[in-house]
Write a protein that holds these residues in place. Structure first.
Motif, short mmCIF file in Angstrom:
data_model
loop_
_atom_site.label_atom_id
_atom_site.label_comp_id
_atom_site.label_asym_id
_atom_site.label_seq_id
_atom_site.Cartn_x
_atom_site.Cartn_y
_atom_site.Cartn_z
N ALA A 49 5.37 5.60 14.85
CA ALA A 49 5.87 4.40 14.16
C ALA A 49 6.83 3.66 15.06
O ALA A 49 7.48 4.26 15.92
CB ALA A 49 6.57 4.77 12.85
N VAL A 50 6.89 2.35 14.85
CA VAL A 50 7.73 1.47 15.68
C VAL A 50 8.47 0.51 14.78
O VAL A 50 7.92 0.04 13.76
CB VAL A 50 6.85 0.67 16.67
N ILE A 51 9.71 0.19 15.16
CA ILE A 51 10.45 -0.87 14.47
C ILE A 51 11.05 -1.78 15.54
O ILE A 51 11.66 -1.31 16.50
CB ILE A 51 11.53 -0.30 13.53
N ASP A 61 -2.35 4.94 11.92
CA ASP A 61 -3.21 5.17 10.76
C ASP A 61 -3.03 6.59 10.21
O ASP A 61 -3.17 6.81 9.01
CB ASP A 61 -4.68 4.95 11.14
N ALA A 62 -2.71 7.52 11.11
CA ALA A 62 -2.58 8.92 10.68
C ALA A 62 -1.41 9.15 9.73
O ALA A 62 -1.43 10.10 8.95
CB ALA A 62 -2.42 9.81 11.92
N VAL A 63 -0.41 8.28 9.79
CA VAL A 63 0.79 8.50 8.96
C VAL A 63 1.05 7.38 7.98
O VAL A 63 1.98 7.47 7.16
CB VAL A 63 2.04 8.71 9.85
N LYS A 64 0.24 6.33 8.04
CA LYS A 64 0.47 5.17 7.18
C LYS A 64 0.46 5.59 5.71
O LYS A 64 -0.42 6.34 5.27
CB LYS A 64 -0.60 4.12 7.46
N GLY A 65 1.47 5.11 4.99
CA GLY A 65 1.57 5.45 3.58
C GLY A 65 2.34 6.73 3.31
O GLY A 65 2.70 7.02 2.16
N ARG A 66 2.60 7.51 4.35
CA ARG A 66 3.34 8.77 4.19
C ARG A 66 4.68 8.75 4.94
O ARG A 66 5.66 9.32 4.46
CB ARG A 66 2.51 9.94 4.70
N ASN A 83 6.99 12.02 4.35
CA ASN A 83 6.62 12.58 3.05
C ASN A 83 5.18 13.08 3.09
O ASN A 83 4.40 12.72 3.98
CB ASN A 83 6.77 11.53 1.96
N SER A 84 4.83 13.89 2.11
CA SER A 84 3.46 14.41 2.00
C SER A 84 2.98 14.98 3.33
O SER A 84 1.88 14.68 3.79
CB SER A 84 2.51 13.30 1.53
#
Length: 123
Positions: A49-51, A61-66, A83-84
Motif C-alpha cells: 500500500a502507498v499513501i 489487489d491482494a490486500v484491497k478491502g482488508r 484486518n481479515s
C-alpha cells in the motif's frame, strides 16, 4: 540520514488483525510518499500500500478491502491496519519513505527503508 522505526508485527490467527506503525526521524524537509512492502520467504518484495503527500492511497489487489494505509504528517508516521488476515499475508513487512531531507540551504532526496517487522498468520 532519515531513520525509520517500525513496530506492531507479531503472530495472529487467520481472520485476526494487526496494526503496523512506522515513524520517520531526521532532518526531514518534506515527505512525498510513504509505503508498505512485504517479502515472504522465497519471494520477491512486493508493494502492499502507498499513501502520497496529498493523501491519495493505493493498495495491491491482494490486500484491497482488508488493509488500510494511513498517515500522520505531524508525526512523520505511516500506519497499516491489517484486518481479515490470511496465512498468505505472512511475510516481513517493510516501511518505505521518500522525500527531501537536509538543512534549508542544502537539501537532497532520500529513500529510506525500515528494518522490517515479521507478520505471521497461522492457526
Amino acid at each position: 540520514q532519515v531513520r525509520l522505526v517500525e513496530s506492531g508485527g507479531g503472530s495472529v490467527q487467520p481472520g485476526g488483525s494487526l496494526r503496523l506503525s512506522c515513524e520517520a526521524s531526521g532532518s526531514i524537509r518534506r515527505i512525498n510518499v510513504m509505503a508498505w512492502y512485504r517479502q515472504a520467504p522465497g519471494k520477491q518484495r512486493e508493494s502492499v500500500a502507498v499513501i502520497t503527500s496529498d493523501g491519495n492511497t493505493y493498495s495491491s489487489d491482494a490486500v484491497k478491502g482488508r488493509f488500510t494505509i494511513s498517515g500522520d504528517n505531524a508525526k512523520n508516521s505511516v500506519y497499516l491496519q491489517m484486518n481479515s488476515l490470511k496465512p498468505e499475508d505472512t511475510a516481513v513487512y517493510y516501511c518505505n519513505v521518500k522525500g527531501r531531507q537536509g538543512l534549508s540551504y542544502l537539501t537532497s532526496e532520500f529513500d529510506s527503508w525500515g528494518q522490517g517487522t515479521q507478520v505471521t498468520v497461522s492457526s
